[in-house]
Design a protein around this motif. Sequence first.
Motif, PDB file in Angstrom:
ATOM      1  N   LYS A 101       0.857  -1.187   0.000  1.00  0.00           N
ATOM      2  CA  LYS A 101       0.000   0.000   0.000  1.00  0.00           C
ATOM      3  C   LYS A 101       0.887   1.229   0.000  1.00  0.00           C
ATOM      4  N   GLU A 102       0.754   2.046  -1.033  1.00  0.00           N
ATOM      5  CA  GLU A 102       1.573   3.251  -1.179  1.00  0.00           C
ATOM      6  C   GLU A 102       3.062   2.932  -1.048  1.00  0.00           C
ATOM      7  N   GLY A 103       3.455   1.805  -1.624  1.00  0.00           N
ATOM      8  CA  GLY A 103       4.850   1.413  -1.627  1.00  0.00           C
ATOM      9  C   GLY A 103       5.350   0.757  -0.359  1.00  0.00           C
ATOM     10  N   VAL A 104       4.478   0.565   0.625  1.00  0.00           N
ATOM     11  CA  VAL A 104       4.876   0.003   1.915  1.00  0.00           C
ATOM     12  C   VAL A 104       4.346  -1.428   2.038  1.00  0.00           C
ATOM     13  N   PRO A 105       5.203  -2.405   2.366  1.00  0.00           N
ATOM     14  CA  PRO A 105       4.732  -3.779   2.562  1.00  0.00           C
ATOM     15  C   PRO A 105       3.811  -3.877   3.782  1.00  0.00           C
ATOM     16  N   HIS A 106       2.702  -4.563   3.601  1.00  0.00           N
ATOM     17  CA  HIS A 106       1.765  -4.820   4.694  1.00  0.00           C
ATOM     18  C   HIS A 106       1.510  -6.324   4.779  1.00  0.00           C
ATOM     19  N   VAL A 107       1.277  -6.804   5.988  1.00  0.00           N
ATOM     20  CA  VAL A 107       1.034  -8.227   6.163  1.00  0.00           C
ATOM     21  C   VAL A 107      -0.011  -8.448   7.250  1.00  0.00           C
ATOM     22  N   GLN A 108      -0.793  -9.516   7.084  1.00  0.00           N
ATOM     23  CA  GLN A 108      -1.698  -9.943   8.137  1.00  0.00           C
ATOM     24  C   GLN A 108      -0.919 -10.854   9.085  1.00  0.00           C
ATOM     25  N   PRO A 109      -0.796 -10.473  10.358  1.00  0.00           N
ATOM     26  CA  PRO A 109      -0.038 -11.271  11.322  1.00  0.00           C
ATOM     27  C   PRO A 109      -0.934 -12.336  11.964  1.00  0.00           C
ATOM     28  N   PRO A 110      -0.368 -13.204  12.785  1.00  0.00           N
ATOM     29  CA  PRO A 110      -1.201 -14.131  13.560  1.00  0.00           C
ATOM     30  C   PRO A 110      -2.213 -13.374  14.415  1.00  0.00           C
ATOM     31  N   MET A 111      -3.350 -13.992  14.620  1.00  0.00           N
ATOM     32  CA  MET A 111      -4.434 -13.351  15.356  1.00  0.00           C
ATOM     33  C   MET A 111      -4.006 -12.911  16.756  1.00  0.00           C
ATOM     34  N   MET A 112      -3.174 -13.697  17.399  1.00  0.00           N
ATOM     35  CA  MET A 112      -2.793 -13.356  18.774  1.00  0.00           C
ATOM     36  C   MET A 112      -2.019 -12.049  18.845  1.00  0.00           C
ATOM     37  N   LEU A 113      -1.345 -11.659  17.762  1.00  0.00           N
ATOM     38  CA  LEU A 113      -0.653 -10.379  17.756  1.00  0.00           C
ATOM     39  C   LEU A 113      -1.640  -9.225  17.576  1.00  0.00           C
ATOM     40  N   LEU A 114      -2.598  -9.381  16.684  1.00  0.00           N
ATOM     41  CA  LEU A 114      -3.614  -8.340  16.517  1.00  0.00           C
ATOM     42  C   LEU A 114      -4.365  -8.090  17.819  1.00  0.00           C
ATOM     43  N   GLU A 115      -4.554  -9.145  18.603  1.00  0.00           N
ATOM     44  CA  GLU A 115      -5.256  -9.006  19.876  1.00  0.00           C
ATOM     45  C   GLU A 115      -4.427  -8.251  20.911  1.00  0.00           C
ATOM     46  N   GLN A 116      -3.137  -8.057  20.641  1.00  0.00           N
ATOM     47  CA  GLN A 116      -2.258  -7.322  21.560  1.00  0.00           C
ATOM     48  C   GLN A 116      -1.962  -5.915  21.041  1.00  0.00           C
ATOM     49  N   MET A 117      -2.860  -5.387  20.200  1.00  0.00           N
ATOM     50  CA  MET A 117      -2.701  -4.039  19.671  1.00  0.00           C
ATOM     51  C   MET A 117      -3.865  -3.159  20.098  1.00  0.00           C
ATOM     52  N   LEU A 118      -3.628  -1.877  20.090  1.00  0.00           N
ATOM     53  CA  LEU A 118      -4.659  -0.913  20.455  1.00  0.00           C
ATOM     54  C   LEU A 118      -4.443   0.364  19.654  1.00  0.00           C
ATOM     55  N   VAL A 165      -8.562  13.837  12.964  1.00  0.00           N
ATOM     56  CA  VAL A 165      -8.251  12.792  13.932  1.00  0.00           C
ATOM     57  C   VAL A 165      -6.808  12.347  13.740  1.00  0.00           C
ATOM     58  N   LEU A 166      -6.046  12.318  14.823  1.00  0.00           N
ATOM     59  CA  LEU A 166      -4.703  11.741  14.804  1.00  0.00           C
ATOM     60  C   LEU A 166      -4.823  10.305  15.300  1.00  0.00           C
ATOM     61  N   HIS A 167      -4.499   9.370  14.418  1.00  0.00           N
ATOM     62  CA  HIS A 167      -4.681   7.940  14.672  1.00  0.00           C
ATOM     63  C   HIS A 167      -3.303   7.317  14.892  1.00  0.00           C
ATOM     64  N   ILE A 168      -3.083   6.758  16.077  1.00  0.00           N
ATOM     65  CA  ILE A 168      -1.812   6.115  16.414  1.00  0.00           C
ATOM     66  C   ILE A 168      -2.097   4.674  16.817  1.00  0.00           C
ATOM     67  N   GLU A 169      -1.369   3.729  16.207  1.00  0.00           N
ATOM     68  CA  GLU A 169      -1.519   2.327  16.556  1.00  0.00           C
ATOM     69  C   GLU A 169      -0.356   1.883  17.441  1.00  0.00           C
ATOM     70  N   TYR A 170      -0.685   1.111  18.484  1.00  0.00           N
ATOM     71  CA  TYR A 170       0.305   0.628  19.442  1.00  0.00           C
ATOM     72  C   TYR A 170       0.338  -0.896  19.446  1.00  0.00           C
ATOM     73  N   ALA A 171       1.552  -1.430  19.591  1.00  0.00           N
ATOM     74  CA  ALA A 171       1.740  -2.867  19.743  1.00  0.00           C
ATOM     75  C   ALA A 171       2.272  -3.159  21.134  1.00  0.00           C
ATOM     76  N   GLY A 172       1.753  -4.199  21.754  1.00  0.00           N
ATOM     77  CA  GLY A 172       2.232  -4.630  23.062  1.00  0.00           C
ATOM     78  C   GLY A 172       3.098  -5.868  22.943  1.00  0.00           C
ATOM     79  N   PHE A 173       3.908  -5.943  21.876  1.00  0.00           N
ATOM     80  CA  PHE A 173       4.757  -7.102  21.631  1.00  0.00           C
ATOM     81  C   PHE A 173       5.927  -6.672  20.744  1.00  0.00           C
ATOM     82  N   GLU A 174       6.938  -7.513  20.669  1.00  0.00           N
ATOM     83  CA  GLU A 174       8.045  -7.310  19.745  1.00  0.00           C
ATOM     84  C   GLU A 174       7.859  -8.198  18.537  1.00  0.00           C
ATOM     85  N   LEU A 175       8.166  -7.681  17.364  1.00  0.00           N
ATOM     86  CA  LEU A 175       8.092  -8.487  16.154  1.00  0.00           C
ATOM     87  C   LEU A 175       9.179  -9.546  16.169  1.00  0.00           C
ATOM     88  N   PRO A 176       8.884 -10.738  15.653  1.00  0.00           N
ATOM     89  CA  PRO A 176       9.945 -11.744  15.538  1.00  0.00           C
ATOM     90  C   PRO A 176      10.958 -11.320  14.479  1.00  0.00           C
TER      91      PRO A 176
END
Length: 229
Positions: free
Chosen positions: A111-128, A202-213
């Motif tokens: 998307k707009e030159g940036v790689p995007h991926v769908q991660p395992p569900m358990m990682l999405l559940e650790q985002m806000l 609206v300023l939209h910021i996404e947070y992860a509560g994990f480290e990427l492998p």
Amino acid sequence: MNFASHLDAHGFVIVPNVLDASARHALAALLGDANGAGSRGMLRVREVAELAQSLLADLVSPYLAFNPVPVRGIYFDKRPETNWLVAWHQDLTLALKEQTEMTGFGPWSVKEGVPHVQPPMMLLEQMLAVRLHLDDTDAGNGALRVLPGTHRLGRLSAEAIQGCRETREEVLCEAKAGDVLLMRPLLLHASSRSSSPRRRRVLHIEYAGFELPAPLEWHEAPCQSCDSL
């Protein structure tokens, strides 16, 4: 209201009066007009990165198991000349520096030159996601609409999304300028076109509560040498 229990049960909660008028006006002046519907890469802006790693991170911290890391920033600016609608959907992808095949991650897209991926569900559940409102937001200027509880249903097919629309009552997330909407990415959400001359910034910021492998890396965060607008 018990913010934690509401977020857990419904997938979203509105926290009032997070940013005072002075700080809000300064941020709005800094951001100016978004590029089209929205400006991406906002965590590369020094003032946004500082806000994301201080006040907003403190707000998010109680709701993630580990220290929150801001990983994506988008500035949405809905106004008469840039007006749009968003169909019902979940936020299912991570923006990464480069595509690296790894078990459990996929499919990939660009998307707009940036790689995007769908991660395992358990990682999405650790985002806000944090949505900081710079304007009063209501039905007239395209406030977000959500289907409460759908964050608990996993990754949904188009048919399942339609079923949720037919069986669940939507909620309009009206907010005052300075309020923050906390939202789980798996929560079904949408927004209508604005029917008002008023802006909806609206300023939209996404947070992860994990480290990427390793060797996966975030495309945008954390910011080490930020720019200013």
